[in-house]
Design a protein around this motif. Structure first.
Motif, mmCIF file in Angstrom:
data_model
loop_
_atom_site.group_PDB
_atom_site.id
_atom_site.type_symbol
_atom_site.label_atom_id
_atom_site.label_comp_id
_atom_site.label_asym_id
_atom_site.label_seq_id
_atom_site.Cartn_x
_atom_site.Cartn_y
_atom_site.Cartn_z
ATOM 1 N N ASN A 1 1.651 -13.250 -7.001
ATOM 2 C CA ASN A 1 1.280 -11.891 -7.405
ATOM 3 C C ASN A 1 2.055 -11.525 -8.674
ATOM 4 O O ASN A 1 3.241 -11.225 -8.614
ATOM 5 N N THR B 1 -1.929 -15.199 -19.082
ATOM 6 C CA THR B 1 -1.973 -13.796 -19.524
ATOM 7 C C THR B 1 -0.772 -13.042 -18.950
ATOM 8 O O THR B 1 -0.122 -13.512 -18.015
ATOM 9 N N ARG C 1 -7.667 -2.616 -11.433
ATOM 10 C CA ARG C 1 -7.107 -1.726 -10.410
ATOM 11 C C ARG C 1 -7.325 -0.297 -10.893
ATOM 12 O O ARG C 1 -6.916 0.037 -12.005
#
Ligand code: AMP
Ligand code: MG
Length: 388
Positions: free
Chosen positions: A73, A128, A206
């Motif tokens: 994550n 990224t 998100r």
């Protein structure tokens, strides 16, 4: 004002209370600690962050350990000055500058191509990296004084509701980190909007307070709106099989969503039936005798229009008659006259408050999927077990 404690792990956690016009000298030790590889929790306008020096691999590793966060994550790198952007990211597209010009500092995170200076652990091995310029005076001063970019996931144990007040951080991380900076309640109370700019058609990954609609309106830039997961919630009373759904932002209590319904009386009736079924399920799951009086604690987080029409004594009596349970209620409401911003702002705090009261069940009213309602429903669905 400073408070100190010693924990089992013997890490002394210092809680530093900061007024809006705080003196910079109060945060200098925390900034020095951050720079040298220690962890510091601090307020941002979204939620409290658990900060670490992004260039220090061991510090970043410690963030994952302390939170219990899965290594896959990735983290967001927080910056205080635009000129530092080129240390973190390469081949920055013009659209990034156009967005930052309008929305930075603020609750907007951009996914950009990563520079080699950023350790792999920060981006979980991706090519990224996520960057953000927080708009909170404590956060900005801390980053500035530390002189390094700061990774800062929410300062909670993984899976728990994100912290929006210093005591939430203290609950989860006291004894594990040396400093918690207390800058009061976070202005937004919900994490930033994340936009992926590393793909041909930029998309919101998100949802947050800044929506695709806001961006189009103020910049003319078209970003694809967040696509709500279709698989999220079962429209029935069956709780999800364990592991079937990734739970997040979760209080200890079971969370249920009360669906929208323009008919308020019908919606209140659904609420009553939902609590009754929850109790019935509990009785049958635990093989309890119905005449054996038990207690249950229910936290309600409802739009004002619903809470105004709610007769809790009627609910208690009715539930006692049908289940023999004594139900203790704690009712908290929010104003949704101008959208779901208040609901979004208070959600995580209410989760933690209901947990403090040892609620067994939390029921939150659903909001329309527009404006802050998109983000509110996204977090609520991740925390919830099912809808009624
Ligand atoms: P938080 O847990 O609030 O710190 O948010 C971090 C979130 O940002 C992660 O859970 C990802 O969803 C997202 N994120 C961070 N870096 C990247 C990346 N390089 N690509 C895609 N998403 C990312
Ligand atoms: Mg988080």
């Amino acid at each position: 004002m400073k408070k100190q404690l010693m924990s089992k792990q013997m890490t002394k956690t210092e809680l530093i209370k900061l007024d809006p016009d705080f003196d910079l000298s109060l945060i200098k030790p925390a900034a020095a600690a951050l720079r040298s590889g220690e962890l510091v929790a601090f307020p941002t306008e979204t939620v409290y962050g658990l900060g670490a020096n992004a260039f220090c691999e061991t510090a970043v590793k410690r963030v994952f350990e302390v939170k219990g966060r899965p290594q896959d994550n990735p983290l967001i790198v927080h910056l205080s000055k635009f000129e530092h952007l080129s240390e973190i990211s390469i081949n920055i597209p013009q659209i990034a500058y156009d967005l930052l010009e309008v929305f930075a500092p603020g609750p907007l995170t951009l996914i950009l191509p990563k520079s080699d200076l950023v350790p792999e652990i920060v981006s979980a091995g991706l090519s990224t990296v996520a960057i953000r310029f927080p708009d909170n005076s404590v956060a900005r001063a801390l980053i500035e004084l530390s002189g390094v970019p700061i990774v800062a996931p929410s300062a909670n144990l993984s899976g728990r509701p994100s912290p929006t007040q210093a005591w939430h951080v203290y609950q989860d991380l006291a004894g594990k980190i040396p400093y918690i900076l207390d800058g009061g309640t976070c202005a937004y109370g919900l994490e930033s909007t994340i936009i992926d700019l590393s793909v041909a058609d930029p998309v919101i990954l998100r949802p947050g307070f800044i929506t695709a609609y806001d961006i189009k309106k103020s910049t003319g830039i078209k970003i694809t709106e967040f696509q709500a997961e279709q698989s999220g919630i079962e429209p029935d009373f069956q709780p999800k099989a364990p592991g079937q759904k990734y739970r997040h932002y979760s209080p200890r209590a079971t969370v249920i969503i009360l669906r929208e319904n323009p008919d308020l009386a019908a919606r209140l009736n659904n609420l009553l039936n939902g609590i009754e079924k929850f109790i019935q399920n509990k009785i049958s799951a635990n093989n309890l005798k119905k005449d054996n009086p038990q207690e249950i604690s229910v936290g309600l987080f409802l739009a004002e229009e619903l809470s105004k029409g709610l007769d809790l004594d009627y609910f208690k009596n009715s539930l006692h008659r049908s289940t023999c349970y004594n139900v203790r209620f704690k009712l908290e409401s929010y104003n949704n006259q101008r959208g779901a911003a208040d609901a979004a702002h208070d959600l995580f705090n209410r989760f933690r408050e209901f947990d403090q009261l040892q609620a067994d069940l939390i029921i939150c009213s659903a909001e329309q999927m527009s404006g802050a309602g998109i983000a509110y429903m996204n977090r609520l669905k991740k925390a919830a077990s099912y809808e009624i």
